[in-house]
Design an enzyme around this catalytic site. Structure first.
Site, PDB file in Angstrom:
ATOM      1  N   THR A 131       0.815  -1.214   0.000  1.00 11.63           N
ATOM      2  CA  THR A 131       0.000   0.000   0.000  1.00 11.63           C
ATOM      3  C   THR A 131       0.852   1.269   0.000  1.00 11.63           C
ATOM      4  O   THR A 131       1.994   1.251   0.496  1.00 11.63           O
ATOM      5  CB  THR A 131      -0.900  -0.012   1.256  1.00 11.63           C
ATOM      6  OG1 THR A 131      -1.503   1.258   1.415  1.00 11.63           O
ATOM      7  CG2 THR A 131      -0.098  -0.304   2.532  1.00 11.63           C
ATOM      8  N   ASP A 132       0.274   2.359  -0.485  1.00 13.93           N
ATOM      9  CA  ASP A 132       0.981   3.645  -0.434  1.00 13.93           C
ATOM     10  C   ASP A 132       1.097   4.164   1.006  1.00 13.93           C
ATOM     11  O   ASP A 132       1.872   5.074   1.280  1.00 13.93           O
ATOM     12  CB  ASP A 132       0.296   4.689  -1.331  1.00 13.93           C
ATOM     13  CG  ASP A 132      -1.151   5.003  -0.939  1.00 13.93           C
ATOM     14  OD1 ASP A 132      -1.679   4.373  -0.011  1.00 13.93           O
ATOM     15  OD2 ASP A 132      -1.753   5.889  -1.584  1.00 13.93           O
ATOM     16  N   GLU A 133       0.296   3.593   1.931  1.00  9.02           N
ATOM     17  CA  GLU A 133       0.307   4.102   3.313  1.00  9.02           C
ATOM     18  C   GLU A 133       1.651   3.899   4.002  1.00  9.02           C
ATOM     19  O   GLU A 133       1.927   4.536   5.012  1.00  9.02           O
ATOM     20  CB  GLU A 133      -0.810   3.452   4.132  1.00  9.02           C
ATOM     21  CG  GLU A 133      -2.174   3.760   3.567  1.00  9.02           C
ATOM     22  CD  GLU A 133      -3.319   3.513   4.538  1.00  9.02           C
ATOM     23  OE1 GLU A 133      -3.063   3.333   5.734  1.00  9.02           O
ATOM     24  OE2 GLU A 133      -4.464   3.498   4.070  1.00  9.02           O
ATOM     25  N   TYR A 156      -1.806  -0.578  10.963  1.00 15.64           N
ATOM     26  CA  TYR A 156      -1.956  -1.235   9.660  1.00 15.64           C
ATOM     27  C   TYR A 156      -0.759  -0.932   8.757  1.00 15.64           C
ATOM     28  O   TYR A 156      -0.091  -1.841   8.251  1.00 15.64           O
ATOM     29  CB  TYR A 156      -3.262  -0.786   8.977  1.00 15.64           C
ATOM     30  CG  TYR A 156      -3.289  -1.081   7.488  1.00 15.64           C
ATOM     31  CD1 TYR A 156      -3.350  -2.397   7.026  1.00 15.64           C
ATOM     32  CD2 TYR A 156      -3.227  -0.051   6.537  1.00 15.64           C
ATOM     33  CE1 TYR A 156      -3.349  -2.675   5.659  1.00 15.64           C
ATOM     34  CE2 TYR A 156      -3.229  -0.322   5.175  1.00 15.64           C
ATOM     35  CZ  TYR A 156      -3.292  -1.635   4.738  1.00 15.64           C
ATOM     36  OH  TYR A 156      -3.282  -1.917   3.391  1.00 15.64           O
ATOM     37  N   LYS A 160       2.240  -3.382   7.241  1.00 16.95           N
ATOM     38  CA  LYS A 160       2.513  -3.564   5.815  1.00 16.95           C
ATOM     39  C   LYS A 160       3.965  -3.156   5.496  1.00 16.95           C
ATOM     40  O   LYS A 160       4.646  -3.818   4.713  1.00 16.95           O
ATOM     41  CB  LYS A 160       1.544  -2.726   4.962  1.00 16.95           C
ATOM     42  CG  LYS A 160       0.096  -3.181   4.990  1.00 16.95           C
ATOM     43  CD  LYS A 160      -0.169  -4.547   4.392  1.00 16.95           C
ATOM     44  CE  LYS A 160       0.024  -4.625   2.903  1.00 16.95           C
ATOM     45  NZ  LYS A 160      -0.395  -5.952   2.350  1.00 16.95           N
TER      46      LYS A 160
HETATM   47  P1  NAD Z   1      -9.777  -7.269   2.089  1.00 14.97           P
HETATM   48  O1  NAD Z   1      -9.784  -7.004   3.554  1.00 14.97           O
HETATM   49  O2  NAD Z   1     -10.995  -6.974   1.277  1.00 14.97           O
HETATM   50  O3  NAD Z   1      -9.410  -8.806   1.830  1.00 14.97           O
HETATM   51  C1  NAD Z   1      -8.424  -9.483   2.530  1.00 14.97           C
HETATM   52  C2  NAD Z   1      -8.586 -10.963   2.281  1.00 14.97           C
HETATM   53  O4  NAD Z   1      -7.532 -11.652   2.998  1.00 14.97           O
HETATM   54  C3  NAD Z   1      -9.901 -11.544   2.788  1.00 14.97           C
HETATM   55  O5  NAD Z   1     -10.470 -12.396   1.822  1.00 14.97           O
HETATM   56  C4  NAD Z   1      -9.509 -12.314   4.035  1.00 14.97           C
HETATM   57  O6  NAD Z   1     -10.345 -13.430   4.311  1.00 14.97           O
HETATM   58  C5  NAD Z   1      -8.090 -12.756   3.686  1.00 14.97           C
HETATM   59  N1  NAD Z   1      -7.287 -13.018   4.876  1.00 14.97           N
HETATM   60  C6  NAD Z   1      -7.144 -12.199   5.960  1.00 14.97           C
HETATM   61  N2  NAD Z   1      -6.375 -12.794   6.890  1.00 14.97           N
HETATM   62  C7  NAD Z   1      -6.005 -13.997   6.383  1.00 14.97           C
HETATM   63  C8  NAD Z   1      -5.220 -15.067   6.862  1.00 14.97           C
HETATM   64  N3  NAD Z   1      -4.673 -15.032   8.085  1.00 14.97           N
HETATM   65  N4  NAD Z   1      -5.043 -16.155   6.074  1.00 14.97           N
HETATM   66  C9  NAD Z   1      -5.619 -16.208   4.847  1.00 14.97           C
HETATM   67  N5  NAD Z   1      -6.389 -15.241   4.347  1.00 14.97           N
HETATM   68  C10 NAD Z   1      -6.592 -14.142   5.094  1.00 14.97           C
HETATM   69  O7  NAD Z   1      -8.513  -6.501   1.535  1.00 14.97           O
HETATM   70  P2  NAD Z   1      -8.310  -5.701   0.165  1.00 14.97           P
HETATM   71  O8  NAD Z   1      -8.793  -4.315   0.335  1.00 14.97           O
HETATM   72  O9  NAD Z   1      -8.794  -6.529  -0.956  1.00 14.97           O
HETATM   73  O10 NAD Z   1      -6.705  -5.639   0.133  1.00 14.97           O
HETATM   74  C11 NAD Z   1      -5.947  -6.711  -0.410  1.00 14.97           C
HETATM   75  C12 NAD Z   1      -4.475  -6.379  -0.320  1.00 14.97           C
HETATM   76  O11 NAD Z   1      -4.200  -5.187  -1.026  1.00 14.97           O
HETATM   77  C13 NAD Z   1      -3.976  -6.137   1.113  1.00 14.97           C
HETATM   78  O12 NAD Z   1      -2.704  -6.689   1.230  1.00 14.97           O
HETATM   79  C14 NAD Z   1      -3.943  -4.629   1.237  1.00 14.97           C
HETATM   80  O13 NAD Z   1      -2.953  -4.232   2.170  1.00 14.97           O
HETATM   81  C15 NAD Z   1      -3.565  -4.237  -0.167  1.00 14.97           C
HETATM   82  N6  NAD Z   1      -4.039  -2.912  -0.616  1.00 14.97           N
HETATM   83  C16 NAD Z   1      -5.338  -2.547  -0.484  1.00 14.97           C
HETATM   84  C17 NAD Z   1      -5.775  -1.321  -0.971  1.00 14.97           C
HETATM   85  C18 NAD Z   1      -7.213  -0.873  -0.872  1.00 14.97           C
HETATM   86  O14 NAD Z   1      -7.529   0.263  -1.212  1.00 14.97           O
HETATM   87  N7  NAD Z   1      -8.140  -1.717  -0.455  1.00 14.97           N
HETATM   88  C19 NAD Z   1      -4.855  -0.453  -1.577  1.00 14.97           C
HETATM   89  C20 NAD Z   1      -3.507  -0.852  -1.665  1.00 14.97           C
HETATM   90  C21 NAD Z   1      -3.120  -2.093  -1.199  1.00 14.97           C
HETATM   91  O1  DAU Z   2      -4.140   3.996   0.472  1.00 12.24           O
HETATM   92  C1  DAU Z   2      -4.364   2.614   0.385  1.00 12.24           C
HETATM   93  C2  DAU Z   2      -5.189   2.151   1.559  1.00 12.24           C
HETATM   94  O2  DAU Z   2      -6.503   2.656   1.356  1.00 12.24           O
HETATM   95  C3  DAU Z   2      -5.210   0.645   1.727  1.00 12.24           C
HETATM   96  O3  DAU Z   2      -3.913   0.199   2.026  1.00 12.24           O
HETATM   97  C4  DAU Z   2      -6.157   0.236   2.852  1.00 12.24           C
HETATM   98  O4  DAU Z   2      -6.240  -1.178   2.920  1.00 12.24           O
HETATM   99  C5  DAU Z   2      -7.520   0.806   2.546  1.00 12.24           C
HETATM  100  O5  DAU Z   2      -8.404   0.515   3.617  1.00 12.24           O
HETATM  101  C6  DAU Z   2      -7.454   2.323   2.332  1.00 12.24           C
HETATM  102  O6  DAU Z   2      -7.148   3.012   3.581  1.00 12.24           O
HETATM  103  P1  DAU Z   2      -7.898   4.356   4.010  1.00 12.24           P
HETATM  104  O7  DAU Z   2      -7.818   4.493   5.471  1.00 12.24           O
HETATM  105  O8  DAU Z   2      -7.452   5.496   3.178  1.00 12.24           O
HETATM  106  O9  DAU Z   2      -9.404   3.966   3.520  1.00 12.24           O
HETATM  107  P2  DAU Z   2     -10.836   4.183   4.201  1.00 12.24           P
HETATM  108  O10 DAU Z   2     -11.866   3.829   3.184  1.00 12.24           O
HETATM  109  O11 DAU Z   2     -10.928   3.539   5.537  1.00 12.24           O
HETATM  110  O12 DAU Z   2     -10.884   5.759   4.419  1.00 12.24           O
HETATM  111  C7  DAU Z   2     -10.754   6.658   3.334  1.00 12.24           C
HETATM  112  C8  DAU Z   2     -10.770   8.067   3.911  1.00 12.24           C
HETATM  113  O13 DAU Z   2     -12.086   8.335   4.436  1.00 12.24           O
HETATM  114  C9  DAU Z   2      -9.819   8.267   5.081  1.00 12.24           C
HETATM  115  O14 DAU Z   2      -9.305   9.588   5.038  1.00 12.24           O
HETATM  116  C10 DAU Z   2     -10.718   8.111   6.303  1.00 12.24           C
HETATM  117  C11 DAU Z   2     -12.049   8.619   5.833  1.00 12.24           C
HETATM  118  N1  DAU Z   2     -13.264   7.985   6.442  1.00 12.24           N
HETATM  119  C12 DAU Z   2     -13.320   6.616   6.445  1.00 12.24           C
HETATM  120  C13 DAU Z   2     -14.408   5.979   6.988  1.00 12.24           C
HETATM  121  C14 DAU Z   2     -14.501   4.470   7.033  1.00 12.24           C
HETATM  122  C15 DAU Z   2     -14.289   8.770   6.902  1.00 12.24           C
HETATM  123  O15 DAU Z   2     -14.244  10.012   6.854  1.00 12.24           O
HETATM  124  N2  DAU Z   2     -15.392   8.131   7.422  1.00 12.24           N
HETATM  125  C16 DAU Z   2     -15.488   6.771   7.506  1.00 12.24           C
HETATM  126  O16 DAU Z   2     -16.514   6.270   8.021  1.00 12.24           O
END
Ligand code: NAD
Ligand code: DAU
Length: 350
Positions: A131-133, A156, A160
């Site tokens: 992730t970019d975080e 988190y 990562k």
């Molecule tokens: P998600 O939470 O939707 O899915 C995670 C999946 O991993 C689920 O299916 C869960 O059951 C599985 N999992 C969790 N713990 C596990 C374990 N111990 N063993 C096996 N499986 C397990 O997540 P996502 O948003 O699809 O993110 C997927 C990946 O991409 C993550 O590594 C996250 O850090 C990265 N990522 C997410 C975003 C985003 O915006 N969502 C952006 C950049 C990177």
């Molecule tokens: O940047 C990549 C990341 O983006 C991924 O690595 C993470 O897995 C993914 O969850 C996401 O993280 P964020 O914290 O940016 O996403 P989230 O949707 O939780 O929140 C987006 C923005 O909105 C953040 O600034 C927090 C804000 N927010 C979020 C929630 C859930 C609110 O204002 N209200 C809310 O209820």
């Protein structure tokens, strides 16, 4: 036939990656390994579950022995590792779960891959999705590049960052053929409604308050999930071992601007009076340690591998809302489970 392991394939991004690999590569066998936490949902994959080049493996990446046994049994040629605890707010209430899955789980996969590949790493690949975080929080200007120093601020992002470092350590120490990508915020179909966009869609639909943390001034760079999956496909096949690729949408929005846009789209699609949904916007207590701004420079991926996002946000957000409205049963199955409890815990005192 190449055997490719995708971890976390029942989750949001993972399910799009599994579908793309199963459909695009009939010459591969795709193994989707997922323990099915609250975020894992096999309903995300009903369209491909019966394909002959697809197998689901229910397993926990924190279980060292189980993971090693699966690697010995199936002799995977490549790994695309997405399984993780992924929600920042949950990491604030339960950091240990993130340490276990994101750090120990990744090391278990690295060790198992190393065990079966150590005599011949030719043609093998361990691809870690990050992730970019990990780069921390930006001020008003600037972009994260692949050389930006790591500065994670939440449990988190720290977990990562730690897993990214370990993946690189296995490249330098053991010669493991690894590649890493760091992506910005994804949106699109099948995202669990703990994340801002699907949570807001669900609340707007049900005329519930839309919780905005702080003043809504935090900025995120949004990318359509299928464009992330396409980038993953490209990096898995064409990326260089030991390299990192940033992936972003070049699409920055403050949270409040984004929610205004979403309200406008939903008023239109739900046939509501213009401005009706905006009345649901509710400012609530800020997230602890809330990163101000993320923005990604994807020029390395664009220039070296020829990737670019296929969908503009205006189109992607309408497509996304339409998907959630057309798949109410998917949402109902999620919000009828533990979700109600989670929602109360997260939002009642804000
Ligand atoms: P998600 O939470 O939707 O899915 C995670 C999946 O991993 C689920 O299916 C869960 O059951 C599985 N999992 C969790 N713990 C596990 C374990 N111990 N063993 C096996 N499986 C397990 O997540 P996502 O948003 O699809 O993110 C997927 C990946 O991409 C993550 O590594 C996250 O850090 C990265 N990522 C997410 C975003 C985003 O915006 N969502 C952006 C950049 C990177
Ligand atoms: O940047 C990549 C990341 O983006 C991924 O690595 C993470 O897995 C993914 O969850 C996401 O993280 P964020 O914290 O940016 O996403 P989230 O949707 O939780 O929140 C987006 C923005 O909105 C953040 O600034 C927090 C804000 N927010 C979020 C929630 C859930 C609110 O204002 N209200 C809310 O209820």
């Amino acid at each position: 036939m190449k055997k490719i392991l995708i971890t976390g394939g029942a989750g949001f991004i993972g399910s799009h990656v599994v579908r793309l690999f199963v459909n695009n590569y009939p010459e591969y066998h795709i193994y989707n390994l997922d323990v099915l936490t609250y975020a894992g949902n096999l309903e995300n994959l009903t369209d491909i579950q019966d394909k002959s080049n697809y197998t689901f493996l229910k397993a926990d990446i924190t279980d060292e022995n189980a993971i090693l046994e699966l690697f010995k049994q199936y002799q995977f040629d490549g790994v695309v590792h997405l399984a993780a605890e992924s929600h920042v707010d949950r990491s604030i209430s339960d950091p240990l779960a993130f340490i276990k899955t994101n750090i120990l789980g990744t090391v278990n996969l690295l060790n198992a891959a190393r065990t079966i590949w150590k005599d011949n790493m030719e043609g093998k690949r361990f691809y870690h999705i990050s992730t970019d975080e990990v780069y921390g929080s930006l001020g008003e200007t600037g972009l994260f590049t692949e050389t930006t120093a790591y500065d994670p601020r939440s449990p988190y992002s720290s977990s990562k960052a730690s897993s990214d470092h370990l993946v690189r350590a296995y490249f330098h120490t053991y010669g493991m053929p690894v590649v890493i990508s760091n992506c910005s915020n994804n949106y699109g179909p099948n995202q669990f409604p703990e994340k801002l966009i699907p949570l807001a869609i669900n609340n707007i639909k049900n005329n519930k308050p839309i919780p905005i943390y702080g003043k809504g001034e935090n900025i995120r760079d949004w990318l359509y999930v299928i464009d992330h999956a396409i980038a993953i496909d490209l990096i898995f096949h064409k990326g260089e071992n030991g390299e990192t690729y940033n992936i972003g949408g070049n699409n920055e929005w403050t949270n409040i601007q984004l929610i205004h846009k979403l309200c406008e789209v939903m008023d239109d699609l739900l046939g509501r009076e213009k401005g009706a949904s905006e009345k649901l916007i509710t400012f609530v207590k800020d997230r602890a340690g809330h990163d101000m701004r993320y923005a990604i420079d994807s020029s390395k991926l664009m220039n070296e591998l020829g990737w670019e996002p296929s969908l503009q946000f205006e189109e992607g957000i309408v497509k996304t809302v339409k998907w959630y409205l057309a798949n109410q049963a998917w949402m109902d199955n999620i919000i009828s489970g533990d979700y109600e409890h989670y929602y109360k815990e997260q939002y009642q005192d804000r």
